[in-house]
Design an enzyme around this catalytic site. Structure first.
Site, short mmCIF file in Angstrom:
data_model
loop_
_atom_site.label_atom_id
_atom_site.label_comp_id
_atom_site.label_asym_id
_atom_site.label_seq_id
_atom_site.Cartn_x
_atom_site.Cartn_y
_atom_site.Cartn_z
N THR A 28 67.95 86.02 38.72
CA THR A 28 67.96 84.92 37.75
C THR A 28 67.81 85.47 36.33
O THR A 28 67.10 86.46 36.13
CB THR A 28 66.77 83.97 38.03
OG1 THR A 28 66.95 83.43 39.33
CG2 THR A 28 66.70 82.83 37.03
N SER A 30 69.43 85.65 31.95
CA SER A 30 70.64 85.76 31.12
C SER A 30 71.46 87.00 31.51
O SER A 30 72.70 86.96 31.43
CB SER A 30 70.25 85.80 29.65
OG SER A 30 69.35 86.86 29.40
N THR A 31 70.81 88.08 31.93
CA THR A 31 71.56 89.28 32.34
C THR A 31 72.27 89.01 33.67
O THR A 31 73.44 89.38 33.86
CB THR A 31 70.61 90.49 32.46
OG1 THR A 31 69.74 90.51 31.33
CG2 THR A 31 71.39 91.79 32.50
N ASP A 84 61.79 91.82 32.96
CA ASP A 84 61.22 91.67 31.62
C ASP A 84 60.70 93.00 31.10
O ASP A 84 60.72 93.25 29.90
CB ASP A 84 60.10 90.62 31.65
CG ASP A 84 60.66 89.27 32.07
OD1 ASP A 84 61.57 88.78 31.38
OD2 ASP A 84 60.24 88.75 33.11
N LYS A 94 58.36 90.71 36.10
CA LYS A 94 59.42 89.71 36.18
C LYS A 94 58.79 88.32 36.13
O LYS A 94 57.59 88.17 36.30
CB LYS A 94 60.21 89.88 37.49
CG LYS A 94 61.04 91.16 37.52
CD LYS A 94 61.91 91.27 38.76
CE LYS A 94 62.64 90.03 39.10
NZ LYS A 94 63.45 89.45 37.99
N GLY A 95 59.65 87.32 35.89
CA GLY A 95 59.16 85.95 35.89
C GLY A 95 59.26 85.27 34.54
O GLY A 95 58.83 84.13 34.39
N GLY A 96 59.85 85.98 33.57
CA GLY A 96 60.05 85.35 32.26
C GLY A 96 60.88 84.08 32.37
O GLY A 96 60.75 83.18 31.55
N GLU A 103 62.44 85.13 43.56
CA GLU A 103 62.97 86.49 43.33
C GLU A 103 62.29 87.49 44.26
O GLU A 103 62.94 88.37 44.82
CB GLU A 103 62.74 86.89 41.86
CG GLU A 103 63.65 86.10 40.91
CD GLU A 103 63.37 86.36 39.44
OE1 GLU A 103 64.26 86.09 38.63
OE2 GLU A 103 62.27 86.81 39.10
N LYS A 121 64.00 96.60 27.59
CA LYS A 121 63.10 96.30 28.72
C LYS A 121 62.38 97.55 29.23
O LYS A 121 61.48 97.45 30.06
CB LYS A 121 63.89 95.67 29.88
CG LYS A 121 64.75 94.49 29.50
CD LYS A 121 63.92 93.31 29.05
CE LYS A 121 64.73 92.07 28.72
NZ LYS A 121 65.38 91.45 29.84
C1 5RP Z 1 63.39 85.45 35.76
C2 5RP Z 1 63.32 86.92 35.59
C3 5RP Z 1 64.39 87.58 34.81
O1 5RP Z 1 65.00 88.53 35.62
C4 5RP Z 1 63.79 88.23 33.60
O2 5RP Z 1 63.08 87.24 32.87
C5 5RP Z 1 64.86 88.85 32.72
O3 5RP Z 1 65.63 87.85 32.14
P1 5RP Z 1 66.81 88.14 31.11
O4 5RP Z 1 67.89 88.84 31.85
O5 5RP Z 1 67.20 86.76 30.63
O6 5RP Z 1 66.23 88.97 29.99
O7 5RP Z 1 62.42 87.58 36.07
O8 5RP Z 1 62.26 84.94 36.40
#
Ligand code: 5RP
Length: 219
Positions: A28, A30-31, A84, A94-96, A103, A121
């Protein structure tokens, strides 16, 4: 390159690690969104995907990729997800995006965790990013007091409930020198659903987007 372009570059690079005809674990964020789009564009044939969030499920389905229930899948060869923070051993926060519980469940199904991330990161020690913790509501204050005893300040993430209907605490001020030990300790606290330390479920590989190109880190 912008951060968005770095995310797109690692998303495209991860497509090469997907076995055609397989069931794929999809994380999950944006990446990962860039990865899903690249996967669809490359038309990699898949039996389907196991998704870690409603957000990714919707995106996969919009691209015509079948989404399978985790309980119908025994094993996944590969799980692709963002992070993150990632440290030099492949341990992650993780969990942002509040999807940490699903996950971790999907990561647990997979033989290999492929982390896709831009270079912002990469950290020496985990903890500058506030540590997400999904909790049962009645335990939130108690869990926050336990973090305070470790030197962390836990605050509820405003207006956020996870796909499982639980709040998230974000914990600031921790310096996580031993992610395996801290994850194991927090997992013992009543009312903790999932802590966003991915140490037992660390990355095996990281595709890291850098200004010089995509670096492959193997842990
Ligand atoms: C979601 C996550 C994401 O993998 C993490 O927050 C990185 O997100 P992004 O690719 O948007 O920087 O752990 O719960």
């Amino acid at each position: 390159m912008t951060q968005d372009e770095l995310k797109a570059a690692v998303g495209r690079a991860a497509v090469a690690l997907v076995t055609p005809g397989s069931v794929l674990g999809v994380g999950t964020g944006s990446t990962v969104n860039k990865f899903i789009d690249a996967l669809a564009e490359a038309r990699v044939p898949l039996k389907g995907a196991v998704s870690s969030s409603e957000q990714s499920t919707q995106r996969l389905k919009a691209h015509g990729i079948a989404v399978l229930e985790a309980h119908n899948v025994d094993r996944l060869a590969v799980y692709v997800d963002g992070a993150d923070e990632i440290d030099p051993r492949g341990f992650m926060i993780k969990g942002g995006g509040a999807a940490l519980t699903r996950e971790k469940i999907v990561a647990d199904l997979a033989d290999r965790f492929v982390c896709i991330a831009d270079e912002s990161k990469q950290v020496a020690v985990l903890g500058a990013f506030p540590l997400p913790v999904e909790v049962i509501p009645m335990a939130a204050a108690q869990v926050a007091r336990r973090f305070a005893a470790l030197g962390g300040q836990a605050t509820a993430r405003p207006g956020v409930l996870t796909d499982n209907g639980h709040p998230i605490l974000d914990v600031r001020g921790l310096r996580i020198e031993d992610p395996l030990a801290l994850e194991a300790e927090i997992n013992q606290w009543p009312g903790v659903v999932t802590v966003g330390i991915f140490a037992r479920h660390k990355a095996h590989t990281c595709l890291l987007g850098c200004s010089t190109g995509v670096r492959t880190l193997v842990f």
